[in-house]
Write a protein that holds these residues in place. Sequence first.
Motif, PDB file in Angstrom:
ATOM      1  N   ARG A 144       7.982  21.348  51.199  1.00 22.53           N
ATOM      2  CA  ARG A 144       7.636  22.549  51.966  1.00 22.53           C
ATOM      3  C   ARG A 144       7.427  22.266  53.457  1.00 22.53           C
ATOM      4  O   ARG A 144       6.878  23.101  54.168  1.00 22.53           O
ATOM      5  CB  ARG A 144       6.364  23.176  51.395  1.00 22.53           C
ATOM      6  N   GLU A 145       7.876  21.125  53.915  1.00 23.50           N
ATOM      7  CA  GLU A 145       7.757  20.848  55.351  1.00 23.50           C
ATOM      8  C   GLU A 145       8.451  21.957  56.156  1.00 23.50           C
ATOM      9  O   GLU A 145       9.577  22.342  55.875  1.00 23.50           O
ATOM     10  CB  GLU A 145       8.408  19.505  55.694  1.00 23.50           C
ATOM     11  N   GLY A 146       7.742  22.468  57.152  1.00 19.66           N
ATOM     12  CA  GLY A 146       8.297  23.521  57.987  1.00 19.66           C
ATOM     13  C   GLY A 146       8.082  24.924  57.468  1.00 19.66           C
ATOM     14  O   GLY A 146       8.456  25.902  58.137  1.00 19.66           O
ATOM     15  N   TRP A 147       7.446  25.045  56.290  1.00 16.98           N
ATOM     16  CA  TRP A 147       7.244  26.367  55.705  1.00 16.98           C
ATOM     17  C   TRP A 147       5.919  27.012  56.115  1.00 16.98           C
ATOM     18  O   TRP A 147       5.684  28.178  55.804  1.00 16.98           O
ATOM     19  CB  TRP A 147       7.310  26.278  54.182  1.00 16.98           C
ATOM     20  N   ASP A 148       5.060  26.268  56.770  1.00 12.82           N
ATOM     21  CA  ASP A 148       3.785  26.830  57.223  1.00 12.82           C
ATOM     22  C   ASP A 148       4.018  27.581  58.532  1.00 12.82           C
ATOM     23  O   ASP A 148       4.123  26.982  59.595  1.00 12.82           O
ATOM     24  CB  ASP A 148       2.754  25.711  57.422  1.00 12.82           C
ATOM     25  N   HIS A 149       4.084  28.908  58.435  1.00 10.16           N
ATOM     26  CA  HIS A 149       4.292  29.737  59.616  1.00 10.16           C
ATOM     27  C   HIS A 149       2.992  30.416  60.047  1.00 10.16           C
ATOM     28  O   HIS A 149       3.021  31.462  60.717  1.00 10.16           O
ATOM     29  CB  HIS A 149       5.374  30.787  59.334  1.00 10.16           C
ATOM     30  N   ASN A 150       1.888  29.815  59.677  1.00 12.88           N
ATOM     31  CA  ASN A 150       0.561  30.340  59.977  1.00 12.88           C
ATOM     32  C   ASN A 150      -0.135  29.531  61.071  1.00 12.88           C
ATOM     33  O   ASN A 150      -0.551  30.068  62.090  1.00 12.88           O
ATOM     34  CB  ASN A 150      -0.282  30.344  58.702  1.00 12.88           C
ATOM     35  N   THR A 151      -0.235  28.223  60.858  1.00 14.64           N
ATOM     36  CA  THR A 151      -1.083  27.393  61.713  1.00 14.64           C
ATOM     37  C   THR A 151      -0.580  27.334  63.153  1.00 14.64           C
ATOM     38  O   THR A 151      -1.356  27.527  64.098  1.00 14.64           O
ATOM     39  CB  THR A 151      -1.206  25.980  61.132  1.00 14.64           C
ATOM     40  N   ASP A 152       0.698  27.069  63.343  1.00 17.25           N
ATOM     41  CA  ASP A 152       1.225  26.987  64.712  1.00 17.25           C
ATOM     42  C   ASP A 152       1.128  28.327  65.426  1.00 17.25           C
ATOM     43  O   ASP A 152       0.832  28.385  66.633  1.00 17.25           O
ATOM     44  CB  ASP A 152       2.672  26.501  64.710  1.00 17.25           C
ATOM     45  N   TYR A 153       1.362  29.411  64.700  1.00 15.22           N
ATOM     46  CA  TYR A 153       1.227  30.746  65.303  1.00 15.22           C
ATOM     47  C   TYR A 153      -0.199  30.969  65.790  1.00 15.22           C
ATOM     48  O   TYR A 153      -0.420  31.431  66.931  1.00 15.22           O
ATOM     49  CB  TYR A 153       1.608  31.824  64.290  1.00 15.22           C
ATOM     50  N   LEU A 154      -1.172  30.637  64.954  1.00 18.49           N
ATOM     51  CA  LEU A 154      -2.565  30.827  65.345  1.00 18.49           C
ATOM     52  C   LEU A 154      -2.939  29.928  66.524  1.00 18.49           C
ATOM     53  O   LEU A 154      -3.697  30.339  67.413  1.00 18.49           O
ATOM     54  CB  LEU A 154      -3.482  30.568  64.152  1.00 18.49           C
ATOM     55  N   ARG A 155      -2.429  28.709  66.552  1.00 17.45           N
ATOM     56  CA  ARG A 155      -2.675  27.841  67.713  1.00 17.45           C
ATOM     57  C   ARG A 155      -2.152  28.498  68.995  1.00 17.45           C
ATOM     58  O   ARG A 155      -2.817  28.461  70.046  1.00 17.45           O
ATOM     59  CB  ARG A 155      -1.966  26.496  67.520  1.00 17.45           C
ATOM     60  N   ARG A 156      -0.970  29.049  68.925  1.00 16.77           N
ATOM     61  CA  ARG A 156      -0.373  29.668  70.106  1.00 16.77           C
ATOM     62  C   ARG A 156      -1.227  30.828  70.609  1.00 16.77           C
ATOM     63  O   ARG A 156      -1.480  30.969  71.811  1.00 16.77           O
ATOM     64  CB  ARG A 156       1.048  30.158  69.792  1.00 16.77           C
ATOM     65  N   VAL A 157      -1.659  31.682  69.691  1.00 15.83           N
ATOM     66  CA  VAL A 157      -2.445  32.851  70.096  1.00 15.83           C
ATOM     67  C   VAL A 157      -3.818  32.432  70.600  1.00 15.83           C
ATOM     68  O   VAL A 157      -4.247  32.818  71.700  1.00 15.83           O
ATOM     69  CB  VAL A 157      -2.580  33.851  68.934  1.00 15.83           C
ATOM     70  N   LEU A 158      -4.528  31.630  69.806  1.00 16.03           N
ATOM     71  CA  LEU A 158      -5.908  31.291  70.134  1.00 16.03           C
ATOM     72  C   LEU A 158      -6.012  30.424  71.386  1.00 16.03           C
ATOM     73  O   LEU A 158      -6.830  30.696  72.278  1.00 16.03           O
ATOM     74  CB  LEU A 158      -6.563  30.582  68.952  1.00 16.03           C
ATOM     75  N   ALA A 159      -5.198  29.387  71.461  1.00 10.87           N
ATOM     76  CA  ALA A 159      -5.299  28.442  72.578  1.00 10.87           C
ATOM     77  C   ALA A 159      -4.412  28.838  73.759  1.00 10.87           C
ATOM     78  O   ALA A 159      -4.871  28.891  74.902  1.00 10.87           O
ATOM     79  CB  ALA A 159      -4.950  27.036  72.108  1.00 10.87           C
ATOM     80  N   ASP A 160      -3.143  29.119  73.498  1.00  8.00           N
ATOM     81  CA  ASP A 160      -2.200  29.329  74.596  1.00  8.00           C
ATOM     82  C   ASP A 160      -2.298  30.725  75.207  1.00  8.00           C
ATOM     83  O   ASP A 160      -2.133  30.884  76.420  1.00  8.00           O
ATOM     84  CB  ASP A 160      -0.768  29.089  74.118  1.00  8.00           C
TER      85      ASP A 160
END
Length: 213
Positions: A144-160
């Motif tokens: 399932r590598e690459g199937w997590d479309h949650n964590t990176d999205y949240l990093r972008r919104v919260l931090a960036d």
Amino acid sequence: MTVLRVDATIQGDRSASRALADVVLDTIVAAHPQVPVVRRHLGEAPLPADAWAAAISASFTPEADRTDAQRNALGIAAEVAAELQAATSVVLAMPLYNFGISQHAKAWIDLVIAGAPQGTPLLEGTPTVLVTTRGGSYGPGTPREGWDHNTDYLRRVLADVWGADLTVVEREFTLVGVNPALDDFADMAARMRADAEAAAVQAGEALAAHHAA
């Protein structure tokens, strides 16, 4: 000084993300028993599914011509944006669902963005702990590598986008012991749980130190 706690789980007392967020928050409250905690549980009390569309349409509608639904949606958007911006620290429990972000968390993010002037860094420098959990394993080399479309999205919104001083506490294999197909990973899952709980304590201690400063 206020802590904002936001949950997006639909699992109630069974929730792994809720349990880890409890560890973070309990650590803060143990150090500062009087600290006000504002709670918003998006899974138990979801924001209206049509509020974001109504808020956006209201922004293009003269105030005198807005419907009651548009005014109500703008009020919700302003409320969640102000709630976030007012927090001294933030604890978020937002698990991975069906390979992506919870619909409840996405509705909250969309309304927060709609409730503030465009581009406002609502969490500029605010210590923020994101707790996220995954039922399986999504790391490098896994099926399932690459199937997590949650964590990176949240990093972008919260931090960036919002400028948070972000710490992420993660736990995988939360379905070990629930899904028999994962029984062979019991030892690994136990280690991951222990590591995540230790990380949650550490994150809570950092937030407690921030509130003491």
